[in-house]
Design a protein around this motif. Structure first.
Motif, PDB file in Angstrom:
ATOM      1  N   SER A   1       0.827  -1.214   0.000  1.00 59.44           N
ATOM      2  CA  SER A   1       0.000   0.000   0.000  1.00 59.44           C
ATOM      3  C   SER A   1       0.859   1.260   0.000  1.00 59.44           C
ATOM      4  O   SER A   1       0.379   2.340  -0.344  1.00 59.44           O
ATOM      5  CB  SER A   1      -0.963   0.008   1.190  1.00 59.44           C
ATOM      6  OG  SER A   1      -0.290   0.297   2.397  1.00 59.44           O
TER       7      SER A   1
ATOM      8  N   GLU B   1      -4.603   1.481  -2.239  1.00 62.31           N
ATOM      9  CA  GLU B   1      -5.867   0.874  -1.811  1.00 62.31           C
ATOM     10  C   GLU B   1      -5.707  -0.542  -1.277  1.00 62.31           C
ATOM     11  O   GLU B   1      -6.684  -1.178  -0.872  1.00 62.31           O
ATOM     12  CB  GLU B   1      -6.880   0.885  -2.960  1.00 62.31           C
ATOM     13  CG  GLU B   1      -6.573  -0.070  -4.103  1.00 62.31           C
ATOM     14  CD  GLU B   1      -5.607   0.467  -5.141  1.00 62.31           C
ATOM     15  OE1 GLU B   1      -5.540  -0.130  -6.227  1.00 62.31           O
ATOM     16  OE2 GLU B   1      -4.905   1.474  -4.892  1.00 62.31           O
TER      17      GLU B   1
ATOM     18  N   THR C   1      -4.890  -1.657   1.442  1.00 60.76           N
ATOM     19  CA  THR C   1      -5.396  -1.862   2.802  1.00 60.76           C
ATOM     20  C   THR C   1      -6.837  -1.397   2.960  1.00 60.76           C
ATOM     21  O   THR C   1      -7.357  -1.376   4.078  1.00 60.76           O
ATOM     22  CB  THR C   1      -4.497  -1.158   3.837  1.00 60.76           C
ATOM     23  OG1 THR C   1      -4.372   0.218   3.480  1.00 60.76           O
ATOM     24  CG2 THR C   1      -3.130  -1.813   3.922  1.00 60.76           C
ATOM     25  N   ASP C   2      -7.481  -1.043   1.856  1.00 59.61           N
ATOM     26  CA  ASP C   2      -8.903  -0.689   1.927  1.00 59.61           C
ATOM     27  C   ASP C   2      -9.715  -1.899   2.379  1.00 59.61           C
ATOM     28  O   ASP C   2      -9.335  -3.049   2.129  1.00 59.61           O
ATOM     29  CB  ASP C   2      -9.424  -0.233   0.566  1.00 59.61           C
ATOM     30  CG  ASP C   2      -8.940   1.154   0.170  1.00 59.61           C
ATOM     31  OD1 ASP C   2      -8.227   1.795   0.968  1.00 59.61           O
ATOM     32  OD2 ASP C   2      -9.276   1.586  -0.955  1.00 59.61           O
ATOM     33  N   THR C   3     -10.828  -1.640   3.012  1.00 57.33           N
ATOM     34  CA  THR C   3     -11.665  -2.714   3.547  1.00 57.33           C
ATOM     35  C   THR C   3     -12.046  -3.743   2.492  1.00 57.33           C
ATOM     36  O   THR C   3     -11.963  -4.950   2.738  1.00 57.33           O
ATOM     37  CB  THR C   3     -12.934  -2.134   4.198  1.00 57.33           C
ATOM     38  OG1 THR C   3     -12.542  -1.229   5.236  1.00 57.33           O
ATOM     39  CG2 THR C   3     -13.806  -3.233   4.786  1.00 57.33           C
TER      40      THR C   3
ATOM     41  N   ARG D   1      -9.008  -5.984   1.810  1.00 59.61           N
ATOM     42  CA  ARG D   1      -8.730  -6.862   2.957  1.00 59.61           C
ATOM     43  C   ARG D   1      -9.751  -7.992   3.050  1.00 59.61           C
ATOM     44  O   ARG D   1      -9.391  -9.145   3.282  1.00 59.61           O
ATOM     45  CB  ARG D   1      -8.716  -6.067   4.265  1.00 59.61           C
ATOM     46  CG  ARG D   1      -7.501  -5.175   4.400  1.00 59.61           C
ATOM     47  CD  ARG D   1      -7.486  -4.430   5.721  1.00 59.61           C
ATOM     48  NE  ARG D   1      -8.573  -3.457   5.739  1.00 59.61           N
ATOM     49  CZ  ARG D   1      -9.303  -3.163   6.806  1.00 59.61           C
ATOM     50  NH1 ARG D   1      -9.102  -3.765   7.954  1.00 59.61           N
ATOM     51  NH2 ARG D   1     -10.248  -2.258   6.730  1.00 59.61           N
TER      52      ARG D   1
END
Length: 69
Positions: A40, A47, A49-51, A54
């Motif tokens: 990231s 992005e 580590t965007d929800t 993940r």
């Protein structure tokens, strides 16, 4: 190749490589999450580590605990 929610095909390919490697090496979620954090920081992959990313990775790896970071 699965869509992991990255903004580009290159990003999805990068994350797919992490997923494939994690399966092969039987990595834990914290180990995989650290890898997502690392990529990231690379320009164009913020992005990671965007929800949505993940959750896609977590599901692809078959983790089942209620907590994934």
């Amino acid at each position: 190749m699965m869509d992991y929610g990255m903004f580009t095909d290159d990003g999805n390919a990068m994350v797919h490589g992490i997923v494939a490697g994690a399966k092969h090496k039987n990595l834990t979620w914290p180990e995989v999450y650290r890898m997502l954090c690392t990529i990231s920081e690379i320009d164009g992959y913020g992005e990671a580590t965007d929800t949505v990313v993940r959750e896609a990775v977590y599901d692809a790896l078959g983790f089942e605990s209620p907590f994934y970071c």
